[in-house]
Design a protein around this motif. Structure first.
Motif, mmCIF file in Angstrom:
data_model
loop_
_atom_site.group_PDB
_atom_site.id
_atom_site.type_symbol
_atom_site.label_atom_id
_atom_site.label_comp_id
_atom_site.label_asym_id
_atom_site.label_seq_id
_atom_site.Cartn_x
_atom_site.Cartn_y
_atom_site.Cartn_z
ATOM 1 N N GLN A 102 63.137 37.034 12.618
ATOM 2 C CA GLN A 102 63.417 36.730 14.022
ATOM 3 C C GLN A 102 64.902 36.438 14.235
ATOM 4 O O GLN A 102 65.517 36.903 15.190
ATOM 5 C CB GLN A 102 62.582 35.532 14.474
ATOM 6 C CG GLN A 102 62.843 35.163 15.918
ATOM 7 C CD GLN A 102 61.986 33.996 16.371
ATOM 8 O OE1 GLN A 102 60.995 33.659 15.736
ATOM 9 N NE2 GLN A 102 62.371 33.387 17.477
ATOM 10 N N LYS B 230 59.235 32.148 19.343
ATOM 11 C CA LYS B 230 58.640 32.272 18.011
ATOM 12 C C LYS B 230 57.203 32.787 18.038
ATOM 13 O O LYS B 230 56.861 33.725 17.317
ATOM 14 C CB LYS B 230 58.708 30.923 17.293
ATOM 15 C CG LYS B 230 58.109 30.942 15.900
ATOM 16 C CD LYS B 230 58.583 29.788 15.029
ATOM 17 C CE LYS B 230 58.122 28.431 15.519
ATOM 18 N NZ LYS B 230 58.213 27.402 14.430
ATOM 19 N N PHE C 214 56.933 36.425 19.387
ATOM 20 C CA PHE C 214 57.524 37.333 18.403
ATOM 21 C C PHE C 214 56.524 37.656 17.300
ATOM 22 O O PHE C 214 56.274 38.808 16.970
ATOM 23 C CB PHE C 214 58.775 36.680 17.825
ATOM 24 C CG PHE C 214 59.500 37.512 16.810
ATOM 25 C CD1 PHE C 214 60.264 38.596 17.200
ATOM 26 C CD2 PHE C 214 59.431 37.186 15.466
ATOM 27 C CE1 PHE C 214 60.946 39.361 16.269
ATOM 28 C CE2 PHE C 214 60.104 37.953 14.519
ATOM 29 C CZ PHE C 214 60.864 39.026 14.927
ATOM 30 N N ARG C 215 55.896 36.614 16.771
ATOM 31 C CA ARG C 215 54.938 36.820 15.677
ATOM 32 C C ARG C 215 53.705 37.557 16.153
ATOM 33 O O ARG C 215 53.177 38.430 15.465
ATOM 34 C CB ARG C 215 54.548 35.467 15.083
ATOM 35 C CG ARG C 215 55.728 34.832 14.386
ATOM 36 C CD ARG C 215 55.496 33.413 13.989
ATOM 37 N NE ARG C 215 56.704 32.915 13.324
ATOM 38 C CZ ARG C 215 56.706 32.110 12.281
ATOM 39 N NH1 ARG C 215 55.567 31.669 11.784
ATOM 40 N NH2 ARG C 215 57.838 31.733 11.738
#
Lengths: 226, 226
Positions: free
Chosen positions: A169, A182, A185-186
């Motif tokens: 990231q 976060k 993104f994952r």
DNA sequence: GCAAAAGTGTTATCGCTACACCCATGG
DNA sequence: CCATGGGTGTAGCGATAACACTTTTGC
């Protein structure tokens, strides 16, 4: 009857390559520059480049230049654009095939580069005015790199084989110049199923150890990532 | 192109351009090809191309080739990729900067092209095996064109200044090779506000006359279209 | 009036964004 | 036990996709 007059060295255009070599150091995107020795660019910085040999392919020439001038043999290399403005090179009529090259941060130290030498990594935000049309080449390379982050797995070439999700990231954030969420993104990465677990963890840090991942695909693949 | 005898006369690589010129005829994407006269490609078809003059920029060379060989002066032109495989040209060591060019269907008849001459439009689905590495150049050009439809207004270069929404949609369908939904297509175009009404209508058809539109932006702009 | 293409809205689904707390480790 | 980054779910919203009938013209 031959028309080949020899008042100039060669009747045709001379072909060169120039390489914009990027890596990430200290969470900042850097580009490799070399200090020029010859007039009229003496003292100016430029990206590594050189002439293409008669029986050499341009991408091979780019690899050779990287090896000869910087001592780097493992970079990811990709053709960028061909720059042919008349007058871009005061030494003669040279058209240059520009390349973008990427290197994982981990490899950087191995190259023939130092802090004070004639070969140096510059944060892209602090690049001085460059020789030839290298400002333009660099600018073009940067936009392409940023654009390709979103729809390919090109980021893999800036990381070591195994990496944590946070490192991945961070790489996106550094190149794009903006923060990402976060959890989102994952979520996307797992939805695309681009990664595989290695089973290992990043040890030796004074916090919870992160899982290490690697990319499933060996090569470059076209996948909407962001 | 140059004869074999000159192969070693020049210490460097020779630079050429090749142009993949596309248009849409009869609701099919076509590419312009020329029949080669010289061995070993005698009888083969190839895209228009030629050497870059010493003090000429590659994009200017591409324009000149189009004018000299095909009599076309108004095409939209865009650099594609540089092809440098050793052996791509049996006449010598030639590296070629490939270009993509687009022409509105309406202009096609004006060019120096005929049905049976040595210059001919081929539906891309029916292109024979080409001279040099022109198969590869064509393939690369096609993918780029298709990709750019989705995120630029490049399609404008295949249409006359004024067009109906159905004509625009048909253009997308023809290049992409799939059907689009009429209502969704229009909804998106209006949401992006890319078009402006001309106030005119397409007359002389035996059905309800369609409104004519044109693009707001003069040049190429990067906008998510599809 | 008939053939042919133009024009026009609604609904269900999917993907994206925003957001906060507990967990595992080293020192 | 404390500091540090690792890891996890949900709800609201906006965008997309699927879908059919009425309108306008030329003949």
């Amino acid at each position: 009857m031959k028309k080949q007059t020899h008042k100039r060295k060669c009747k045709f255009v001379v072909l060169a390559v120039d390489v914009a070599l990027f890596t990430v150091i200290d969470e900042k995107l850097h580009v490799l520059l070399m200090r020029m020795q010859k007039k009229p660019f003496e003292g100016f910085w430029a990206m590594p480049g050189g002439l293409v040999k008669p029986d050499e392919e341009p991408n091979v020439a780019a690899r050779r230049i990287l090896k000869e001038k910087v001592g780097i043999t493992t970079a990811y290399l990709e053709q960028l654009y061909t720059f042919g403005r008349v007058g871009r090179d005061p030494f003669g009529r040279v058209v240059s095939v520009g390349y973008t090259a990427l290197l994982p941060s981990a490899v950087v130290s191995r190259g023939r580069t130092g802090k004070d030498g004639d070969v140096r990594w510059f944060p892209v935000a602090k690049v001085p005015s460059l020789a030839y049309d290298h400002d333009e080449i660099l600018e073009t390379g940067l936009s392409r790199l940023r654009a390709k982050l979103a729809y390919t797995n090109i980021v893999k070439n800036l990381l070591s084989k195994e990496f944590t999700l946070t490192e991945l990231q961070r790489m996106y954030e550094v190149v794009l110049g903006r923060k990402l969420d976060k959890r989102n993104f994952r979520k996307k990465l797992f939805a695309r199923a681009l990664l595989k677990k290695t089973g290992k963890r990043r040890r030796g840090v004074s916090n919870r150890p992160a899982e290490l991942f690697s990319f499933k695909e060996k090569g470059l693949s076209i996948v909407e990532v962001l």
